[in-house]
Design a protein around this motif. Sequence first.
Motif, PDB file in Angstrom:
ATOM      1  N   GLU A  53       0.833  -1.207   0.000  1.00 39.02           N
ATOM      2  CA  GLU A  53       0.000   0.000   0.000  1.00 39.02           C
ATOM      3  C   GLU A  53       0.869   1.259   0.000  1.00 39.02           C
ATOM      4  N   HIS A  54       1.901   1.263   0.815  1.00 40.32           N
ATOM      5  CA  HIS A  54       2.809   2.418   0.881  1.00 40.32           C
ATOM      6  C   HIS A  54       3.527   2.625  -0.452  1.00 40.32           C
ATOM      7  N   LEU A  55       3.981   1.540  -1.061  1.00 43.52           N
ATOM      8  CA  LEU A  55       4.747   1.646  -2.298  1.00 43.52           C
ATOM      9  C   LEU A  55       3.885   2.125  -3.456  1.00 43.52           C
ATOM     10  N   VAL A  56       2.683   1.605  -3.553  1.00 37.15           N
ATOM     11  CA  VAL A  56       1.768   2.055  -4.606  1.00 37.15           C
ATOM     12  C   VAL A  56       1.431   3.534  -4.420  1.00 37.15           C
ATOM     13  N   GLU A  57       1.287   3.961  -3.180  1.00 33.99           N
ATOM     14  CA  GLU A  57       1.022   5.369  -2.902  1.00 33.99           C
ATOM     15  C   GLU A  57       2.176   6.239  -3.415  1.00 33.99           C
ATOM     16  N   LEU A  58       3.422   5.802  -3.196  1.00 33.00           N
ATOM     17  CA  LEU A  58       4.575   6.552  -3.684  1.00 33.00           C
ATOM     18  C   LEU A  58       4.491   6.747  -5.197  1.00 33.00           C
ATOM     19  N   ALA A  59       4.196   5.670  -5.923  1.00 36.76           N
ATOM     20  CA  ALA A  59       4.130   5.752  -7.383  1.00 36.76           C
ATOM     21  C   ALA A  59       2.965   6.609  -7.838  1.00 36.76           C
ATOM     22  N   ASP A  60       1.811   6.451  -7.207  1.00 40.39           N
ATOM     23  CA  ASP A  60       0.625   7.237  -7.584  1.00 40.39           C
ATOM     24  C   ASP A  60       0.869   8.732  -7.405  1.00 40.39           C
ATOM     25  N   VAL A  61       1.458   9.099  -6.284  1.00 41.81           N
ATOM     26  CA  VAL A  61       1.726  10.520  -6.026  1.00 41.81           C
ATOM     27  C   VAL A  61       2.764  11.050  -7.010  1.00 41.81           C
ATOM     28  N   SER A  62       3.774  10.245  -7.307  1.00 38.95           N
ATOM     29  CA  SER A  62       4.796  10.664  -8.248  1.00 38.95           C
ATOM     30  C   SER A  62       4.205  10.885  -9.636  1.00 38.95           C
ATOM     31  N   LEU A  63       3.337   9.996 -10.065  1.00 39.68           N
ATOM     32  CA  LEU A  63       2.667  10.155 -11.360  1.00 39.68           C
ATOM     33  C   LEU A  63       1.818  11.417 -11.386  1.00 39.68           C
ATOM     34  N   ARG A  64       1.128  11.676 -10.302  1.00 33.08           N
ATOM     35  CA  ARG A  64       0.284  12.873 -10.233  1.00 33.08           C
ATOM     36  C   ARG A  64       1.126  14.143 -10.298  1.00 33.08           C
TER      37      ARG A  64
END
Length: 321
Positions: free
Chosen positions: A239-250
């Motif tokens: 969950e933490h790792l996916v959040e990192l990628a999602d925020v970076s993409l945004r």
Amino acid sequence: MQSNKRRQWFIALDGGGSRTRAAICDCTGRIAGMSVGDATNPLSRQWEDVERTIRQLIREVCEQAGASERDVSALYLGLAGADRTEVKARLQSAFAAEWGERLQLDNDAVAALYAGTWGAPGIVLIAGTGSIAYAVTADGGRQRTGGWGYLIGDEGSGFDLGRGGAAAVLRAHDGRGGATVLTRLYLERFGLSCPAELISRLYGGANPRKELADTSTLVEQGARLGDEVAAELISRAAEHLVELADVSLRKAGSELPVVLSGGLFAADTLLRREVLRRAGFSAAIPAVPTVVGALVAAMKGAGLSVDEEIRQRLMRRKTGT
């Protein structure tokens, strides 16, 4: 045959919190040497040790290739934290006098990205000893999300996962948490007879950060054995790792490829499966080690275009002259 003295060489180091890999190649992409040394993260290791390791690895790959340092067109140091002002200043102070304009300093995340994109823009999601999402945009901009170190960040990393496993063992010992197979696994790993002994063993270790990061494999093992506590730790890390990628993409404001890198993604782990299951983005697994991405960065930084022919040679990863 062209002599080594006339050959154009590129040296690259990929340094993280656990170990450092070095490689040397010529301008055709032929890798002539590889070596592995201790960690070179200036933020978690004594600077004297970091510099000594870097110099040793440079010597080793040069010897393997039969190359002289004066024949090296670029020395690329892709180290954790190397894009931070204070770390960059130390590296320049140590190496700029002898390497001059040939010295290239960058965050190790860039090498990890280029191992998947071959120098093209994208986002790399790293889960190793630490964790970070790092973007290189089409206009050359850089954006980081996370990667704030084990004291205040690195969620979903090997250290975070291993620390969580150790904490679960001690919570179970206290009676504050459920029984877990991690107790047996941690005690066996450290040769202990009681969970309470973990305290002196971990706090008194030479490198507690690395030791805890290494125990992330125990959490993976526990989850594969069906342990609910370990499975929850894996789920939380994903969950933490996916959040990192999602925020970076945004933050990047455009669709970029996402490359998964780091020790926790290197094999078909439960964590990797869970990240891919949760991801709302397309993720790629690099076909070459991160140090090859560092060589791509070195060549790119020296103005050399990495074409398909060079790429194919780099993918062979053969050593020897």
